[in-house]
Design an enzyme around this catalytic site. Sequence first.
Site, PDB file in Angstrom:
ATOM      1  N   GLY A 105       0.951  -0.862   0.401  1.00  0.00           N
ATOM      2  CA  GLY A 105       0.091   0.055  -0.208  1.00  0.00           C
ATOM      3  C   GLY A 105       0.888   1.401  -0.003  1.00  0.00           C
ATOM      4  O   GLY A 105      -0.060   2.333  -0.031  1.00  0.00           O
ATOM      5  N   CYS A 106       2.343   0.945   0.238  1.00  0.00           N
ATOM      6  CA  CYS A 106       3.216   2.265   0.062  1.00  0.00           C
ATOM      7  C   CYS A 106       3.305   1.965  -1.246  1.00  0.00           C
ATOM      8  O   CYS A 106       3.974   1.476  -2.294  1.00  0.00           O
ATOM      9  CB  CYS A 106       4.806   2.063   0.463  1.00  0.00           C
ATOM     10  SG  CYS A 106       2.995   2.139   2.134  1.00  0.00           S
ATOM     11  N   GLU A 107       3.522   3.597  -2.612  1.00  0.00           N
ATOM     12  CA  GLU A 107       4.105   3.658  -3.260  1.00  0.00           C
ATOM     13  C   GLU A 107       5.365   3.435  -3.242  1.00  0.00           C
ATOM     14  O   GLU A 107       6.505   2.509  -4.173  1.00  0.00           O
ATOM     15  CB  GLU A 107       4.349   5.059  -3.861  1.00  0.00           C
ATOM     16  CG  GLU A 107       2.943   5.915  -4.239  1.00  0.00           C
ATOM     17  CD  GLU A 107       2.756   6.813  -4.866  1.00  0.00           C
ATOM     18  OE1 GLU A 107       4.367   8.081  -5.345  1.00  0.00           O
ATOM     19  OE2 GLU A 107       1.529   7.810  -5.067  1.00  0.00           O
ATOM     20  N   SER A 108       5.988   3.895  -1.940  1.00  0.00           N
ATOM     21  CA  SER A 108       7.600   3.260  -1.669  1.00  0.00           C
ATOM     22  C   SER A 108       8.081   2.282  -1.407  1.00  0.00           C
ATOM     23  O   SER A 108       7.151   2.033   0.091  1.00  0.00           O
ATOM     24  CB  SER A 108       8.520   4.938  -1.429  1.00  0.00           C
ATOM     25  OG  SER A 108       8.709   6.371  -1.955  1.00  0.00           O
TER      26      SER A 108
END
Length: 139
Positions: free
Chosen positions: A50-53
Site C-alpha cells: 500500500g506504499c508507493e515507495s
Amino acid sequence: MSLPASAEHALAAFSQCASWEQRARLLLQWGEQLAPLSDAERCDANRVDGCESQVWLVAEHDGQHWQFRASSEARLLRGLLAVLLARVNDLSVDELAQLDLPGWFTQLGLGRQLSPSRSNGLQAVLSRMQQLRQGALNH
C-alpha cells in the site's frame, strides 16, 4: 492518552519550525536517525503493502508494549516513519489501536503537506502495525 517521551520530543522539535521548509529539513534529519534494518529484515515478509515507495516494518513486543523499526528508500518517507515511530513505540496494545494518525501529523504541523499517496502509505504502515498486533494477540 499521554504521549511517550519520544513523541513529546518530536512535538517540541517540530513546533519550533516556522515554515514547511524548516519542518522538511527536520524531517530529513529525523529520517537519518532511524536505526538501519539488516538486509535480512528488508524481506518481502516485512514489506508494507500500500506504499508507493518500498517500506519495511519490523515489530517486537514484550506482551504489553510494542517496539517498531522501519525503513524506506525514500528520504522524506524515512523522516515520516521516524516521527510515526516516535509516536507509537512503547504504546500498549490498546493505545496503538486508538491512535489518531492524521491528528498526530497535524499536531506536528505536517498534516497539510502530506500528499494523498503519502498519507495513504502512512495509513498502510499503521494498518500493518495493527495487523501484527492482532496476529500476536491471536497466538
